[in-house]
Scaffold this motif. Structure first.
Motif, short mmCIF file in Angstrom:
data_model
loop_
_atom_site.label_atom_id
_atom_site.label_comp_id
_atom_site.label_asym_id
_atom_site.label_seq_id
_atom_site.Cartn_x
_atom_site.Cartn_y
_atom_site.Cartn_z
N LEU A 368 0.83 -1.20 0.00
CA LEU A 368 0.00 0.00 0.00
C LEU A 368 0.87 1.25 0.00
N VAL A 401 -5.77 6.55 2.32
CA VAL A 401 -5.41 5.23 1.79
C VAL A 401 -6.27 4.93 0.57
N ASN A 405 -4.70 4.53 -3.19
CA ASN A 405 -4.70 3.13 -3.61
C ASN A 405 -6.08 2.79 -4.20
N THR A 408 -6.63 -1.20 -4.74
CA THR A 408 -6.04 -2.25 -3.90
C THR A 408 -6.39 -2.11 -2.43
N PHE A 409 -7.39 -1.32 -2.09
CA PHE A 409 -7.79 -1.21 -0.69
C PHE A 409 -9.30 -1.01 -0.60
N ARG A 471 -4.97 -8.19 -2.34
CA ARG A 471 -5.25 -6.79 -2.03
C ARG A 471 -5.36 -6.58 -0.52
N HIS A 472 -5.58 -5.34 -0.10
CA HIS A 472 -5.53 -4.97 1.31
C HIS A 472 -6.90 -4.45 1.76
#
Length: 787
Positions: A368, A401, A405, A408-409, A471-472
């Motif tokens: 991230l 975040v 991102n 991916t979040f 992913r996160h």
């Protein structure tokens, strides 16, 4: 299908079925190069045959679709006990031998493949973490669709085919997960193709959906918003042709939905995604009748349809005939490798589902992009001078975040993002919602990436699928209701534990769980909303995976969150309330405190370090930290001669010994914090037994006297919650006096004073509740008696 295609596909399916039966039954003679004898059969027969041929049938056809279209796909087997079929598929694709070179594609490798299945030191009977291509174990039923939907979010080129077993379809989580299509954006996300596999039976009887009128099943699924495609039978090659047509139609429908959305040509209404209802007999191609009893198509085919084979010549004969019915001599060459006809059915390279990097998500994980969390810090000029909603600062961090991102979040929450003070994320993203949006709706739209649904199972499972594919994310929920999905937390921890032992499994982003609206501040909702049980669950998981953090203020929360978002292969449990809280540490102090896991707050006690204190006041958790600091303040004011030390624990796993948990502080550090022999009055956010469990083996562990949540709650005031659970500042003071080795003058008077404060508090609570409209007419005596 052309004739050549049909021959290759059917040969692959027969080979997969043969290998499935071999794993369940054989320990020698893997290619039946000689007549089958009792010594070739395993001494203990384990496994599940009934669902396996259906699983491999769907797998074979999806592989054909992949070869024609280049579609990237992952395969999730809801009835995970069909593990031997998926192991066999990976073996036929060659991936299994690449990952496990000792299970080679030859006779010796086949012997090892068979012997390892469901054997000590071998592999489980489910589609476990040891199975290449798997992100879904399927051992605990109910989660196949949530994992599939999580896998395709922000994954526009991925198709997740999820086989839903008709037994699994009876579980609560699965019944509640059909609505995943209401949260997919066809322009941004991939697609889930559910295959409801109705083979008619579970372990000892029929399944509900299999016995329903097919029209009712269709209506049910259409009501969820699906385009229902149906295919069924057991005739060959007819079933191959019919299923191939249905699968091609489903894929064409998916691609059409996505292409229109990505070209900006759709209407904006939620599309009707396809769903396949597949009806085949349970135990298809297996023994039909055994000992005069019907097996195929019944619950008797669920596990091992032929038992006692070693000691029953007739069953041995039936087993040999069953295995030879697949014509293994046509499927494997002289060395024991799959022949070219079988291999022709496999996709190439990473298009093989057992080799998909999406099923080994750590290979695709990008770190991230995280800003310096100090940007969101609270200015704390001195302890207890500022009051802030700590989670609101976390929301500001998560907002950025999201911004930094965009693919991916994701944050997943059961309709509680604003409630838990994380609403800053809506400055950069709407809530995901593919259903109708009306003018009065706020922060809602198909392109949203904050995911809210009133189901802990959905939120938890979607995050699992999201992280397992690289992913996160973060799952935020009310503390008490995290127990709804606690079993999912355990199952995911087990997956990460086993995955960490496999060098070919790349570490994936951690499962981050934020618990707020906690037990100690759910005074208005009542007893139902009060329960810190997930902490107890988390500390029982293996130390390689489990982490529990109890930040006492906003700056500690920011430091902990940054660490968790960067971590891999862990289950991170972060517990802090959303209400305004006193703030204790500057950001630099918080970073040092969180890095060490626990620390002495010298400003709170009277311990100057020249000698051991009379008593240690320890705390872990935001509300109990405030009570502990208040107790220390009372003691400092009333009994300045009593030496007190205040220790705050932010990383709960700092308490065990280093040999019991990697975060455990060493013996020297533990003694620096808690001394060797001084009694410790420990105020804890969760159940008291957790601390006793964690300090087991530490010096004189019996000296730890824990005050925590003891299931005493109601609709009341925040402070009354601490009183009821014996964790108030006054109880802590009394405990400190009772457990101090040297009682100073006036201690008995102080006890009387403390008891008087409690009596005064109880009277205040009663008088306060009398002001509530619904109890205004109650007398003081009525309330006292009720309490």
């Amino acid at each position: 299908m052309t004739g050549d295609e049909l021959a290759a596909l059917d040969a692959w399916w027969r080979a997969c079925n043969y290998l499935t039966v071999g794993q369940i039954y054989l320990q020698a003679n893997p290619l039946l190069r000689e007549p089958l004898r009792p010594e070739h059969v395993k001494p203990r027969l384990l496994g599940h045959w009934g669902t396996s041929p259906g699983l491999s049938f769907v797998y074979a056809h999806l592989s054909r679709l992949i070869r024609h279209t280049g579609q990237r796909a992952v395969y999730l087997a809801g009835p995970g006990h069909g593990g031997p079929a998926l192991v066999a598929a990976g073996y036929l694709e060659g991936t299994y031998s690449e990952v496990y070179p000792d299970v080679a594609q030859d006779a010796a490798g086949l012997t090892r493949l068979f012997r390892q299945f469901s054997s000590p030191g071998g592999i489980p009977s489910h589609v476990s973490v040891t199975t290449p291509g798997s992100i879904h174990e399927g051992g605990e039923l109910g989660y196949v669709l949530v994992h599939a939907f999580g896998a395709v979010m922000d994954n526009p080129d991925l198709l997740a085919l999820a086989v839903v077993g008709d037994g699994e379809a009876e579980t609560g989580p699965l019944e509640g997960s059909w609505k995943g299509i209401s949260f997919l954006d066809p322009a941004r996300d991939g697609a889930v193709l559910p295959v409801l596999h109705l083979n008619g039976a579970k372990i000892s009887g029929p399944t509900v959906l299999a016995r329903k009128d097919p029209a009712e099943v269709r209506s049910l699924l259409e009501g969820h918003g699906y385009e229902v495609l149906e295919v069924g039978g057991d005739d060959l090659p007819g079933m191959h042709h019919r299923f191939a047509r249905v699968l091609a139609r489903a894929h064409a429908s998916i691609r059409g939905i996505q292409q229109r959305a990505r070209a900006g040509e759709d209407t904006g209404a939620r599309p009707r995604w396809p769903l396949i209802v597949l009806r085949t007999p349970k135990g298809w191609t297996g023994p039909d009748v055994v000992d005069g009893v019907q097996v195929s198509g019944t619950f008797r085919a669920h596990q091992v349809p032929l038992s006692g084979v070693k000691g029953d010549p007739e069953h041995l004969r039936l087993l040999e005939g069953w295995m030879r019915s697949y014509a293994p001599q046509e499927l494997f060459d002289g060395a024991g490798a799959p022949v070219e006809l079988v291999r022709r059915a496999n996709p190439a390279g990473e298009l093989r589902m057992s080799a998909s990097p999406h099923a080994n998500g750590g290979l695709l994980t990008e770190p991230l992009r995280l800003r310096d969390f100090r940007e969101y810090a609270v200015d704390v000029p001195r302890p207890a001078a500022v009051r802030v909603e700590s989670t609101r600062r976390l929301g500001e961090l998560l907002r950025d975040v999201y911004r930094d991102n965009p693919r991916t979040f994701r944050l997943f929450s059961p309709d509680e993002t604003n409630s838990n003070r994380l609403g800053a994320v809506f400055e950069v993203s709407d809530r995901a919602f593919a259903e109708r949006v009306e003018p009065g709706d706020v922060s809602l739209g198909r392109g949203g990436r904050v995911v809210e649904v009133l189901s802990e199972h959905n939120c938890h499972g979607w995050l699992e699928g999201y992280t397992l594919t690289g992913r996160h994310g973060l799952f935020a929920t009310y503390e008490a209701f995290a127990m709804v999905s606690a079993s999912q937390t355990v199952q995911h921890a087990k997956w990460l534990e086993e995955g960490g032992k496999l060098p070919w499994r790349a570490p994936v982003p951690s499962l981050n769980i934020l618990l707020t609206s906690t037990a100690w501040r759910n005074d208005h909702n009542g007893f139902s909303h009060q329960g810190p049980g997930l902490i107890q669950v988390a500390i029982t998981q293996r130390p390689e995976v489990s982490r529990v953090y109890l930040p006492p203020d906003a700056n500690c929360l920011l430091s902990v969150a940054d660490h968790c978002l960067r971590s891999r292969n862990q289950v991170n449990l972060v517990v802090i309330d959303k209400q305004p809280q006193l703030q204790w540490l500057t950001i630099d102090q918080a970073v040092e405190h969180c890095t060490r896991g626990a620390g002495i707050w010298g400003w709170a006690g009277t311990d100057d370090g020249s000698a051991d204190p009379d008593v240690v006041l320890a705390c872990a958790g935001d509300v109990v930290t405030m009570e502990t600091v208040a107790a220390a303040s009372i003691l400092r004011e009333r009994l300045p001669a009593l030496r007190t030390r205040v220790v705050n624990v932010v990383d709960l796993m700092a308490l065990p010994r280093p040999k019991d948990h990697p975060h455990g502080v060493d013996e020297t550090r533990f003694r620096e914090l808690f001394t060797d022999a001084v009694d410790v009055v420990f105020a804890f956010h969760g159940f008291p037994g957790a601390i006793h469990q964690l300090v087991h083996g530490r010096p004189d562990a019996d000296r730890f006297h824990v005050r925590g949540f003891i299931e005493e709650g109601t609709t009341t005031t925040p402070f009354d919650m601490t009183v009821r659970n014996r964790a108030s500042r006054y109880h802590l003071v009394i405990d400190a006096l009772n457990n101090a080795r040297r009682l100073p003058p006036g201690a008995s008077d102080l006890e009387e004073w403390c008891e008087a404060q409690l009596v005064r508090h109880e009277r205040y609570v009663v008088e306060h509740l009398q002001d509530m409209p619904e109890v205004r007419d109650w007398s003081l005596g009525d309330w006292a008696q009720t309490s």
